[in-house]
Structures are given as structure tokens and as C-alpha cells.
Enzyme design. Structure first.
Site, PDB file in Angstrom:
ATOM      1  CE  LYS A 170       2.199  -0.797  49.866  1.00  0.00           C
ATOM      2  NZ  LYS A 170       0.821  -0.325  50.103  1.00  0.00           N
ATOM      3  CD  GLU A 243       1.888 -16.000  56.094  1.00  0.00           C
ATOM      4  OE1 GLU A 243       0.835 -16.634  55.861  1.00  0.00           O
ATOM      5  OE2 GLU A 243       2.844 -16.495  56.719  1.00  0.00           O
ATOM      6  CB  CYS A 277      -6.247 -14.440  55.500  1.00  0.00           C
ATOM      7  SG  CYS A 277      -5.418 -14.421  57.079  1.00  0.00           S
ATOM      8  CD  GLU A 374      -9.691 -14.562  50.397  1.00  0.00           C
ATOM      9  OE1 GLU A 374      -9.034 -14.040  49.488  1.00  0.00           O
ATOM     10  OE2 GLU A 374      -9.285 -14.657  51.571  1.00  0.00           O
TER      11      GLU A 374
HETATM   12  P1  NAD Z   1      -4.032  -6.741  48.175  1.00  0.00           P
HETATM   13  O1  NAD Z   1      -3.211  -7.846  47.649  1.00  0.00           O
HETATM   14  O2  NAD Z   1      -4.862  -5.967  47.241  1.00  0.00           O
HETATM   15  O3  NAD Z   1      -3.114  -5.659  48.915  1.00  0.00           O
HETATM   16  C1  NAD Z   1      -2.248  -5.992  49.976  1.00  0.00           C
HETATM   17  C2  NAD Z   1      -1.122  -4.978  50.019  1.00  0.00           C
HETATM   18  O4  NAD Z   1      -0.348  -5.085  48.827  1.00  0.00           O
HETATM   19  C3  NAD Z   1      -1.554  -3.523  50.114  1.00  0.00           C
HETATM   20  O5  NAD Z   1      -0.654  -2.848  50.964  1.00  0.00           O
HETATM   21  C4  NAD Z   1      -1.402  -3.039  48.686  1.00  0.00           C
HETATM   22  O6  NAD Z   1      -1.177  -1.664  48.568  1.00  0.00           O
HETATM   23  C5  NAD Z   1      -0.184  -3.807  48.228  1.00  0.00           C
HETATM   24  N1  NAD Z   1      -0.085  -4.003  46.783  1.00  0.00           N
HETATM   25  C6  NAD Z   1      -1.077  -3.984  45.870  1.00  0.00           C
HETATM   26  N2  NAD Z   1      -0.580  -4.250  44.645  1.00  0.00           N
HETATM   27  C7  NAD Z   1       0.747  -4.447  44.797  1.00  0.00           C
HETATM   28  C8  NAD Z   1       1.798  -4.802  43.904  1.00  0.00           C
HETATM   29  N3  NAD Z   1       1.577  -4.985  42.598  1.00  0.00           N
HETATM   30  N4  NAD Z   1       3.037  -4.935  44.406  1.00  0.00           N
HETATM   31  C9  NAD Z   1       3.259  -4.782  45.727  1.00  0.00           C
HETATM   32  N5  NAD Z   1       2.312  -4.462  46.627  1.00  0.00           N
HETATM   33  C10 NAD Z   1       1.064  -4.305  46.162  1.00  0.00           C
HETATM   34  O7  NAD Z   1      -4.866  -7.420  49.330  1.00  0.00           O
HETATM   35  P2  NAD Z   1      -6.014  -6.769  50.194  1.00  0.00           P
HETATM   36  O8  NAD Z   1      -7.236  -6.728  49.349  1.00  0.00           O
HETATM   37  O9  NAD Z   1      -5.500  -5.516  50.828  1.00  0.00           O
HETATM   38  O10 NAD Z   1      -6.181  -7.867  51.354  1.00  0.00           O
HETATM   39  C11 NAD Z   1      -7.060  -8.918  51.293  1.00  0.00           C
HETATM   40  C12 NAD Z   1      -6.348 -10.203  50.941  1.00  0.00           C
HETATM   41  O11 NAD Z   1      -5.300 -10.467  51.858  1.00  0.00           O
HETATM   42  C13 NAD Z   1      -7.260 -11.417  51.037  1.00  0.00           C
HETATM   43  O12 NAD Z   1      -7.038 -12.258  49.939  1.00  0.00           O
HETATM   44  C14 NAD Z   1      -6.818 -12.103  52.321  1.00  0.00           C
HETATM   45  O13 NAD Z   1      -7.120 -13.470  52.400  1.00  0.00           O
HETATM   46  C15 NAD Z   1      -5.364 -11.810  52.315  1.00  0.00           C
HETATM   47  N6  NAD Z   1      -4.800 -11.922  53.660  1.00  0.00           N
HETATM   48  C16 NAD Z   1      -3.927 -12.929  53.931  1.00  0.00           C
HETATM   49  C17 NAD Z   1      -3.409 -13.083  55.203  1.00  0.00           C
HETATM   50  C18 NAD Z   1      -2.447 -14.198  55.547  1.00  0.00           C
HETATM   51  O14 NAD Z   1      -1.757 -14.082  56.544  1.00  0.00           O
HETATM   52  N7  NAD Z   1      -2.361 -15.253  54.765  1.00  0.00           N
HETATM   53  C19 NAD Z   1      -3.782 -12.183  56.216  1.00  0.00           C
HETATM   54  C20 NAD Z   1      -4.679 -11.175  55.902  1.00  0.00           C
HETATM   55  C21 NAD Z   1      -5.171 -11.037  54.617  1.00  0.00           C
END
Ligand code: NAD
Length: 475
Positions: A170, A243, A277, A374
Site C-alpha cells: 500500500k 521504520e 527520514c 522533525e
Molecule cells: P505517515 O505515518 O503519515 O504515513 C505513512 C504511511 O502510513 C502511508 O502509507 C499512510 O497512508 C499510512 N497510514 C497512515 N495512517 C495509518 C494508520 N493509522 N494505520 C496504518 N497505516 C497508516 O508518514 P508520512 O508523513 O507519509 O511519511 C513521513 C514520515 O516517515 C517521517 O516521519 C519520516 O521520517 C518517516 N520515514 C521513515 C523512514 C525510515 O526508514 N525510518 C523512511 C522514510 C520516511
């Protein structure tokens, strides 16, 4: 050929979806395509397809699974121009960076195919043989954010499929299209149901993590959402790999060559519009080099072109979506309200799209929101330090612990400093380099588990130990 029609892939079939949602180009703020908004019934079908395909895929010899991972990579590479154009359109990143995301995804699939799944004999005595083997878990829900939609999906797909799991993938609601297109292109490459690609609005993520037919959730996204994922997974004790977010410090020692490091340090913070990230989000600079480095940094920043990622020469694109755009503007406003000094940027852009200029702050206090939180955008605080113990304390004083970097000409000393940093990855004189053959994960609230390396493959396996009592001679 580019398309404005995208379908989900469930059990190898195109599913157009009974409902849809609009996808915007962040460089214009205008919708340009629709994606299927997966319903509960369609999600059930995707999970059921994964479950049905699991026994066959698990029984497929690993050599064949390796071959098919390489075939997937080949298909992606054959379609690199189309896929990277589409990625720029929905994600906003400059075209060469989009090629890096898509091509990097293909590379990750190929390299993941080389991992060995170990077998560990812990006893082979006259009495007993004991072996631990690692088998697949079942159906994996792979949930991906919008900053690197393809390479982050590949971090999950390569090891999960190699280990013999099936996957429901997804993408994020604001960047579903390139992933859907890859699902379309891969139909027929893998057996039906092994890889299902679905897209949906905000309702879909929680449905997927709560689904009783999912055995493991591999999630990349924010720490806040990661906590919800873990809570939801707890009901049926699904395995999780999380992650999550980071607030990576860079520590710049007084012995650096200022002119040489300024450009690398700039990109450590601003690549992908700061939406990484493992971007440097706090830059601690020793007071001896603070002023010259600040000057070199700002001079370089002024040469960088911010604009539509589809335009030739653009180095930094827009923020990916309106919610993140508002959040970054809010952090800038907070810095203004508190009277922090801006070296460059800070003005809202009046062009359409989610553009924020490169913004650099001059030594705001440690408790400033822009230091503590962040930012995930093109805004960076430069911070002064004079004492190593003090800066290590400041670097570690965070709920996050994803990455950190040290910049110094004294490599031995930098390696020693690395051991005192609370971060899953530490770089010395570089940043953001990741390898399919090295584990990557976060300390503290930056995550649970790892991706990459053999440890990353084992996250998609369950261990089974078989003790065999050997026939004993009659006494
Ligand atoms: P997000 O948590 O809003 O969304 C990530 C994914 O989760 C999306 O596909 C979203 O639709 C889904 N999602 C949202 N709510 C959900 C729920 N309640 N249950 C299950 N899935 C859900 O994050 P974002 O804003 O898309 O991404 C940015 C964040 O991701 C930043 O904090 C960044 O640091 C982190 N990030 C971490 C890594 C890593 O490898 N550690 C890599 C890239 C990004």
C-alpha cells in the site's frame, strides 16, 4: 506511454476500484489523475489472494524466487523513463532524483535476491541434533510513505518475497500512482496473488493493519502513525517492523576543510526537499568553524535551483503535499514569532504549488521547535558548540535515534565518537548512504526492527527449531 488511468493489482488481475480519489501534482497543487480507493471488500480480496498464493510461493525453490526478483527489477528498469516521469508528477522530486528512486528500487530487488537464509545447527551430539531454520511468516502488509515511494517499497518487497512471503503493498494516498503502475507492469511476472498492490485514502491503512488475514506489518512512516500501527497489530499479535521518524544530528568538528564539506553538508539536509527520514535535521558546528562554514553554506544555498521537478535543472522540488507544506510553514512561523535569526529563506512563496524556499536559521536555542521536532522540509537550524561531551549530549537528547553523522579529518576520533551516539546508523564524512547488505533501523522511537542485510530478511521469517533425539545404543 503515460496514462491517467490506474488500477490495483489483486490476484494478478486489474481492479479499477468502485471508488476513486484524486492525486495532485505538488508543483501545481492541481489534481491530474485518479487512483482507486480500495473498499473493504477489495481489501479482503487482496488479502485472500495473498493467503491463497502463500503455500505455492513458500514451496517455490529459493533459486526461482531469486530469479523472479531479478525479473521484477528488469521490468522496472525497462520502464524507467515512464515510471520516473510519473513519479516526478505525483511526488514533486526532480527528474534525476525520481530516476534514482525508481532505479534504486530495481537495484534493491536485485541485491535482495542475493541474501542467504541461514540454518543454524546448535547441537550435533551423540544424543541429539538441533537445527533452527527460518521460514516465511505468511501475508505481509507493506505500508510505504510518500517521500521515496519506490525504493522504500523495494526495501520491503525484496526480502519479504525472497523469504517466501506474499505481499499486499500500500503506497501513501498522495503518491499511489507509480506504485500502481509497477503493479500493472509486473502482472504475469510473479504468480497471481504473490504481490497485490492496492491504493486508498486515509481509511485504508488502519483497515490493513487490523485485517485478521495479515500476519506481518512492515511499516515505514511517522513515529506517530507507527504507534497506531503497533497498537492495531497487537490485537492479533501480528509481527511488526517499524521504520519511523528521525531528527538526525550532524556534528561538524573544528578540523574540517570548510570549503570541501559545505556542499555535502548542504545536501545532507536538503536532498529531496529535506523530506528524508535520515536527512540532517540539526547541524551542530564547532565554534571555530561556525562563521566560515555558515558563509560557505549560505553561498552554496543561493546557487541551488528550487522549482518544478519536471523542469530541467531543478535541484529541489516542492513539498510533497499540502498537509506537510502547512506543517513546515508552521515551524517557520514559530521561528519568526520567537525572533530567531534567518540566514536565508523564511518567506512563503506566492507561486502555485507547495514551494518553500531553502530556509536556514542561525543558532536558534536548543529548545526551539525547529531543533526539537522533525521538520521534514527544507528548513535547517545551524547550531554552535564548543565542547565534544556537550554536543554528544545534545545530539542524543531526542526521542528519536535514526541516523547521525560526524564530519572530521580525524577518522579514528570520529569512529570513537560514533560509539557514543544513540543512532541506528552513523556516517563519517558522508550521509544517507544505505546498503541492501547492511542493517538499517532506529534506536528509541525511530523504530523497531531493521531493514537490509540478513537481519532484514530474518524480519520476514519465523524461526523453527527441530530437536531430534538420536537413537541411543542399547546399554
Ligand atoms: P505517515 O505515518 O503519515 O504515513 C505513512 C504511511 O502510513 C502511508 O502509507 C499512510 O497512508 C499510512 N497510514 C497512515 N495512517 C495509518 C494508520 N493509522 N494505520 C496504518 N497505516 C497508516 O508518514 P508520512 O508523513 O507519509 O511519511 C513521513 C514520515 O516517515 C517521517 O516521519 C519520516 O521520517 C518517516 N520515514 C521513515 C523512514 C525510515 O526508514 N525510518 C523512511 C522514510 C520516511
Amino acid at each position: 506511454m503515460s496514462s491517467t488511468h490506474f488500477s490495483m493489482t489483486i490476484n494478478g488481475q486489474a481492479i479499477n476500484g468502485t471508488e476513486t480519489f484524486a492525486v495532485e501534482n505538488p508543483a501545481t497543487g492541481k489534481a491530474f489523475a485518479n487512483a482507486p480507493d480500495c473498499t473493504r471488500a477489495e481489501l479482503d480480496a487482496a488479502v485472500a489472494a495473498g493467503r491463497a498464493a502463500f503455500p505455492g510461493w513458500k514451496a517455490t525453490p529459493i533459486a526461482k524466487r531469486r530469479e523472479l526478483l531479478n525479473a521484477m527489477a528488469g521490468v522496472i528498469m525497462q520502464n524507467l523513463p515512464e515510471l520516473s516521469r510519473l513519479l516526478t508528477q505525483e511526488q514533486g522530486k526532480p527528474h534525476p532524483d525520481a530516476e534514482g528512486d525508481v532505479g534504486g528500487g530495481a537495484f534493491w530487488l536485485m541485491e535482495s535476491s542475493k541474501h542467504e537464509i541461514p540454518e543454524h545447527v546448535s547441537e550435533d551430539s551423540a544424543e541429539r541434533h538441533a537445527v533452527t531454520r527460518y521460514g516465511p511468516i505468511g501475508v505481509v502488509a507493506a505500508i510505504v510513505p510518500w517521500n521515496f515511494p519506490i525504493i522504500l517499497a523495494a526495501f520491503k518487497l525484496g526480502p519479504a518475497l525472497l523469504a517466501g512471503n506474499t505481499v499486499v503493498l500500500k503506497p501513501a494516498p498522495t503518491t499511489p500512482l507509480t506504485t500502481l503502475r509497477i503493479g500493472e507492469l509486473l502482472r504475469g511476472v510473479l504468480p497471481d496473488g504473490v504481490l497485490n498492490v492496492i491504493s486508498g485514502s486515509d481509511r485504508l491503512g488502519p483497515w490493513l493493519t487490523a485485517h485478521p488475514g495479515v500476519d506481518k506489518v512492515s511499516f515505514t512512516g511517522s513515529t506517530q502513525t507507527g504507534k497506531k500501527v503497533m497498537e492495531s497489530a497487537a490485537h492479533s499479535l501480528k509481527r511488526v517492523t517499524l521504520e519511523l521518524g528521525g531528527n538526525d544530528p550532524a556534528i561538524v568538528m573544528p578540523d574540517v576543510d570548510v570549503e570541501k564539506v559545505a556542499e555535502d553538508l548542504f545536501w545532507a539536509a536538503f536532498r529531496n526537499t529535506g523530506q528524508i527520514c535520515i536527512a540532517t535535521k540539526r547541524m551542530y558546528i564547532h565554534e571555530d568553524v561556525y562563521e566560515p562554514l555558515k558563509a560557505a553554506f549560505v553561498a552554496y544555498a543561493k546557487t541551488v535551483k528550487v522549482g518544478d521537478g519536471a523542469e530541467q535543472g531543478t535541484q529541489i522540488g516542492p513539498i510533497q503535499n499540502s498537509a506537510q507544506y502547512k506543517r513546515v510553514l508552521e515551524l517557520i512561523q514559530d521561528a519568526k514569532d520567537n525572533g530567531y535569526k534567518f540566514l536565508i529563506g523564511g518567506e512563503a512563496s506566492d507561486v502555485p504549488g507547495y514551494f518553500v524556499p531553502i530556509t536556514i536559521l542561525d543558532n536558534p536555542p536548543e529548545n526551539a521547535r525547529i531543533v526539537q521536532e522533525e521538520q521534514f522540509g527544507p528548513v535547517l537550524p545551524l547550531l554552535k558548540f564548543d565542547n565534544l561531551d556537550e554536543v554528544v549530549g545534545r545530539a542524543n537528547d531526542s526521542e528519536y535515534g535514526l541516523g547521525a553523522s560526524i564530519w572530521s579529518s580525524d577518522i579514528a576520533r570520529a569512529q570513537e565518537i560514533a560509539t557514543s551516539l544513540q543512532a541506528g546508523t552513523v556516517w563519517i564524512n558522508e550521509s544517507q548512504h544505505l546498503s541492501p547488505h547492511a542493517s538499517f533501523g532506529g534506536f528509541k522511537q525511530s523504530g523497531i526492527g531493521v531493514e537490509g542485510g540478513q537481519e532484514g530478511v530474518l524480519e520476514f521469517c519465523q524461526a523453527q527449531t527441530v530437536f531430534t533425539r538420536k537413537p541411543q545404543p542399547a546399554t
